[in-house]
Design a protein around this motif. Sequence first.
Motif, short mmCIF file in Angstrom:
data_model
loop_
_atom_site.label_atom_id
_atom_site.label_comp_id
_atom_site.label_asym_id
_atom_site.label_seq_id
_atom_site.Cartn_x
_atom_site.Cartn_y
_atom_site.Cartn_z
N MET A 195 0.82 -1.21 0.00
CA MET A 195 0.00 0.00 0.00
C MET A 195 0.85 1.25 0.00
SD MET A 195 -2.68 -0.80 2.97
CE MET A 195 -3.10 0.90 3.27
N SER A 196 2.04 1.14 0.58
CA SER A 196 2.85 2.33 0.79
C SER A 196 3.65 2.72 -0.45
CB SER A 196 3.81 2.13 1.95
OG SER A 196 3.10 1.65 3.06
N PHE A 248 -3.18 10.35 6.70
CA PHE A 248 -1.85 10.89 6.47
C PHE A 248 -1.15 10.25 5.26
CE2 PHE A 248 2.72 10.81 7.13
CZ PHE A 248 2.98 12.15 7.34
N SER A 249 -1.06 8.93 5.28
CA SER A 249 -0.28 8.27 4.23
C SER A 249 -0.93 8.45 2.86
CB SER A 249 -0.12 6.80 4.55
OG SER A 249 -1.36 6.23 4.86
N GLY A 250 -2.25 8.38 2.83
CA GLY A 250 -2.94 8.56 1.56
C GLY A 250 -2.64 9.93 0.95
N LEU A 251 -2.58 10.93 1.81
CA LEU A 251 -2.34 12.28 1.32
C LEU A 251 -0.93 12.43 0.78
CD1 LEU A 251 -4.23 14.18 4.11
CD2 LEU A 251 -4.80 14.15 1.69
N VAL A 252 0.02 11.79 1.46
CA VAL A 252 1.40 11.88 0.97
C VAL A 252 1.49 11.26 -0.42
CG1 VAL A 252 3.77 11.14 1.37
CG2 VAL A 252 2.38 11.86 3.28
N LEU A 253 0.80 10.13 -0.60
CA LEU A 253 0.82 9.48 -1.91
C LEU A 253 0.08 10.32 -2.95
CD1 LEU A 253 0.16 5.76 -0.95
CD2 LEU A 253 2.29 6.75 -1.74
N ALA A 254 -1.00 10.95 -2.52
CA ALA A 254 -1.80 11.75 -3.46
C ALA A 254 -0.98 12.90 -4.02
CB ALA A 254 -3.04 12.28 -2.78
N PHE A 277 8.31 5.94 0.55
CA PHE A 277 7.88 4.62 0.99
C PHE A 277 8.09 4.48 2.50
CE2 PHE A 277 9.27 0.23 1.90
CZ PHE A 277 8.07 -0.41 1.70
N THR A 278 9.26 4.89 2.98
CA THR A 278 9.53 4.75 4.41
C THR A 278 8.51 5.53 5.23
OG1 THR A 278 11.81 4.90 3.68
CG2 THR A 278 11.45 4.76 6.02
N LEU A 279 8.30 6.77 4.84
CA LEU A 279 7.36 7.59 5.60
C LEU A 279 5.97 6.95 5.60
CD1 LEU A 279 6.64 10.15 7.12
CD2 LEU A 279 6.25 11.27 4.95
#
Lengths: 717, 325, 471
Positions: free
Chosen positions: B155-156, C395-401, C448-450
Amino acid sequence: MNDRTLLFLQFILVCMLTACDSEPWNNPHAGGEESLNIVYSSFSERPKHLDPVRSYSSNEYQFLAQIYEPPLQYHYLKRPYTLVPLTAEHLPRVRYLDAAGEPVPSWRTDGIAYSEYIVTIKPGIHYQPHPAFAKDEQGRARYLELQREDLKDVHVLSDFVHTGTRELVAEDYVYQIKRIASPFLHSPIAGVMREYIVGFDAFRNQAGERYRDQPDAWHDLRELVFAGLYVDDRYTYRIRIEGKYPQLVFWLAMPFFSPMPWEAEKFYSQPGMDERNISLNWYPVGTGPFMLAENNPNLRMVMEKNPNFHGERYPSEGEPQDRGNGLLADAGKELPLVHKAVYSLEKENIPYWNKFLQGYYDASGVSSDSFDQAIQFGSQGDIQLTDRMREKDIQLETSVTTSILYMGFNMLDPVVGGDSERARLLRRAISIAVDYEEYISIFANGRGIPAQSPLPPGIFGHVEGEAGVNPHVYDWVNGELKRKDIRYARQLMAEAGYEDGFDRASGKQLVLYFDTPGAGPGAKAHFSWLRKQYQKLGIQLVIRATDYNRFQEKMRKGTGQIFQWGWNADYPDPENFFFLLYGPNSKVQHSGENATNYQNPEFDRLFEQMKNIGNGPHRMQVIQEMTRILQRDAPWLWGFHPKAFSLFHSWYRNVKPNLMANNVLKYKRVDGQLRETRRAEWNRPRYWPLIILSGVLLISFVPAVIGFYRRERGTLR
Amino acid sequence: MIAYIIRRVLYAIPILVGVNVITFLLFFVVNTPDDMARMFLGQKHVTQEQVEDWKTERGYHYPLFYNMQEEGADTIRKTIFYNKSLRLFIFDFGRSDSGRDIGFDITQRMWPSLAIAVPQLLIGLLVAITFALLIAFFRATYIDYWAVVICVALMSISSLFYIIGGQYVMGKILRVVPISGFETGLFGIKFLILPVLIGIVGGIGSSTRWYRTIFLEEMNRDYVRTARAKGIAEQVVLFRHVLRNALIPILTGVVVILPLLFMGSLITESFFGIPGLGSYTIDAINRQDFAIVRSMVFLGAFLYIVGLLLTDISYTVVDPRVRLR
Amino acid sequence: MFPGKPVFLLTDILVFGLVLCIVMFFLYAMRKPHLRQPWQQVVRSRAGVISMIVLSVYVGIALLDSVHFHPVLENQSAASGHVQHSGEVISLFDRMVSGLRESGEKTYSAPFAAYLYAKETVQQDDGTKQRVYPRLAWGASHLEHPETQKTGDVLRLGLKGALKAVVLWGALVLLLGWVLSLRAGRAFRVTLGILFSGRSRIPWRTVVVTLGIVLLVLMTGAEWATKYHVLGTDKVGEDVLYQALKSIRTGVVIGTLTTLLMLPFAVLFGIMAGYFRGWVDDVIQYLYTTLNSIPGVLLIAAAVLMLNVYMSKHAEQFASLTQRADLRLLFLCLILGLTSWTGLCRLLRAETLKLREVDFIQAATAFGVGRVQTIFRHILPNVMHIVLITLVLDFSGLVLAEAVLSYINIGVDPTMNSWGNMINSARLEMAREPVVWWSLAASLFFMFTLVLFANLFADVVRDALDPRLSR
């Protein structure tokens, strides 16, 4: 099992059986056609207009120019660029008239009020097969009086069963010029032509009125009078021009002046056509060597040979080296040499390049990112292909384009603009600081030559070597161009009152603004490079990135400060470059093309003089004087003239870069047999990693399966 | 039931009006009709007169909302809002700013989008459910723990990585599939393999994890415990009872996105050169062809509402206890 | 105290405001057992502590990068009297890694390279010209013969960094042990034993090991970065490591501020809809269904274009590039918030609907407690866990977006460092031969790490706060 499933199974079976040798798996084109006489090319953006009256961009010309034929064309091989007749019998005859319309003898230079261009076309030229010309048994037009219901089963143009043709007549050319003048067709050159063609505005108003009365109807422009256009007989027409405008002949080689049969316009204007996107904008009707056979701008455009083509032969003379390069091998052969050309939509750079390497496209440019892969420099700094390319037998052609990429100062700006000595010194200092040699080497991989004046090589007036050097920016050292030292630029800054970039008067750091519409990938690198250049003088450069419209608006209002822009020659004449700096052409006051709004009375006077004299020593002298004024005033950083590198495969023949001619597809030849072998050779799939991968995946399931059984036993116990 | 559907459909109308007003405001604040005209007339030799002509021809010369120069119904009808926005309600998308009929283009470009989206959804669903079931079977073991970690890791990873990497490896190094392109018919299957595969791999992490929670929730219910207590084999419990019951929330979750499949995927389509609605939208944004963007917004909103309606209906179909009021 | 004139960017203020809020919340939560309990659970999970340590490194860099100022100009004349400041804006973080920031090369160079990645024509002493790979201006410039010396030098530097890391790590472990033994009143040796035994309630061994690894990576990286371009350089020769590190702030800001900015609306509307019901509910539901049904990307595209128009029409308000970029970032957060608040709003509405019928709120209403008071005293605290879960989950979704939006050119300002911008320009580099992989790899790895640890953390937090969902 029905037919389709059977077919599908067969397909799978065939795929599996033939996997190793014949048809490559990754072929993006429909199979089985490799050996045929087809050119595979691409387009990156879907064309907006395929109507010659409106189209004004190279990606549209790559289709249009093969279909429509203006009276003149550029010779494919000869340099400097030479105009030769295409549908015309010979180059247009010119005669000069006085205010009363009486001919002026050729020895007189004054008293010329009008000039007339007389064009005679060859008889016996016919249009491509098209439903607009289709006739029934009685000889009446079949499809020109359609009702909405008649179009029930029509989705694309080819759904019309019958086609016909007609001979090309002078009237068709006149019809098209009338279309240029019609306001509702928005021709981009209407603004230019109204300055020259007699009766343009009167016709424009007339046509505009008609349109306002009935916006949806077809307007037969034949009924309207255009004072400056005459049809003398079936094959001859005349254009009357105000004063002199020798550049008109160049326009006559552009698609704007192609013939347009009135039947086509009438045909497309019928109710229901527009809803199906069947319009002149998408389905061209021409006399050229090719016609549009498949029109799917979302995917693919296919051009096929026009069966009614009037015939043309491959040129039998060219430049001296052309024979050695094999460019004259096909001399005298019937054109076109290929039967079909497939253009696929390819928006992204990477896939295109990779497919080219795989042999699925015949030719490619070299993008900055694939440069090192393709090109290397020899020990003398000469350009060579890399071994990988040579292994594939790929060929390279280079040419300096007839265009310029420059950085302009808005001359209306109080800081960088104006005629003051202070601003001039500042501009010159910046001209030295912005190191275009570095720019070319970083962003264009050395594909460009630093410009000394607006005129690129190949245009009359361009001077090579020491004599052409811009003395304010460069020195000529040991037979080479050398940019002046940055310390000299700093000294100029100090003279202008900006020591180390600080304004002496206010003590503040000088802040300049760079306006740009660009924000794509790579823009960031570009911006930070620019900032570094200005930083050398202690100037802080603020980048105002915006969208294209806003950028245009700034240019129109003159609120920008520094900007980068380019110009591509319309025709090979210095007038087409110098008019970018001609005062009465300024963007803010006259909404012309002079985006810097530069205005110098002396330059303007020389420009008007230069425009009307033929190429020769006198013209050269005037041009040099103009160049000197420009170099002194430095309204532009002259930037550079990009070089075009094009790569093509060994099976693609008769390639010679021609920056003026667009109708070059007819000269190209393809060795389909060779292509087929190469493609198969280069594209053997490597499937063993996939087999290994699936093996590993399967093995990784083993513990899961073991665990499953163990657990099952556990439950049972 | 029918009354309910009718009520929902009526309820959709004010929503669509709202969507329309919002997009209309946004787009006409962004770009005045003058800007559009200049955009489309090209960059060389454009005069103000030509701009005015263009606006007149495209109907952009009217005032935005209220035409004071006209009388009666024409005060409303001769406005940009009426001509450009309200017509969408009868699915009359009009012409794009470059002059093509939008409705025609949409019907043509819908199919490539579906050709990617439908297999992606179906195969993805199948794979994710299989994995989730497996993980659920091994719950609270190391397999479960690491499977979840792998899911989170998958997912990441940015979707851009999957696409760039996939094209590079499969198309360039292995030369197994074409790098990009599209074709109709049987020959076209090979173009679909890579984008579909990438779509599945890209989505598998989150969906597997999500389905796993659903399965676990289901497995903690009383009836499962009862079944197990009765001595029914674990896999029978899993497949016969848990799977069947857990499919209800999974499938109803899928129903809501079904209509939106038409819209296609923006990124995938433009990377692979697939002439679907996704790349149509991206192109329109980049070229600022707002007539198309407006139509796509409307279509998207419409399909979303259809999706909501379908979800509600599917709930009643699978679970008779839910009654629609 | 500053090495220059401070600049307060809008996002800086908001970021520090957010930090302040979080600190205050924790101080408050520590005193309430029922609020403290879930956080104790987070700290007790191994995934929780690992991700907390990694995330705190990211957040630390982001915070350092959020202190901006105009640096004092170095080469100014003393005569002018007052101190002159440069026009450009840099951050505390820039100052700390100024070596990286100023170590530009001409164009691409590979990680740890001593030579440029592209050949250049160089004039030899005898006047002839040759195409060679020139030496880098900064990377490995201290070596005379990089061919033979480089490996040794890299190893030596790495070892030096590792040694520093071990010393620092040892000191930290001892400090930790000392503090813990003081608090628990145990002997120091016993505490150390617990630290390494892995049998404590809080997984101290994991903490210590993670800390060690993080320190090792940081210190060796820092040591290498003093002499080499650890992750190479990009097209214009900027250090990729520096870009990747600068992008952290962008990612963190988008991930946190977006949710923060939409929070007031979502909470207010969600609770109001659930509590008041009736027409309020109808209006709010209408509002969010409408907003939700607009395809998000299109809404963002339109809004970003609109901002561009606004900014170019009011160019004089944005003095510097940094401010423009910052405003665009903030606006992007706002608009992303606008498209994502509906989810939270719906959750809160449902929860409030349930809470409304619960005994203690019914009782409060019966006792005549005002509506506003009921909402703030009783409902809000009881839905806070949903808000927190959303915050970490989004949080993570927004970073990817962010990365995807930058691809369509509607993301952050193109001059701003962000992973999306890096990927966007790097994807063209994949077609190069030999491939320039480091820019893409660096941005993807940092992102990826974040995202990975943010996701892990989110899982732990959700399990702790929402007992219904825990296994």
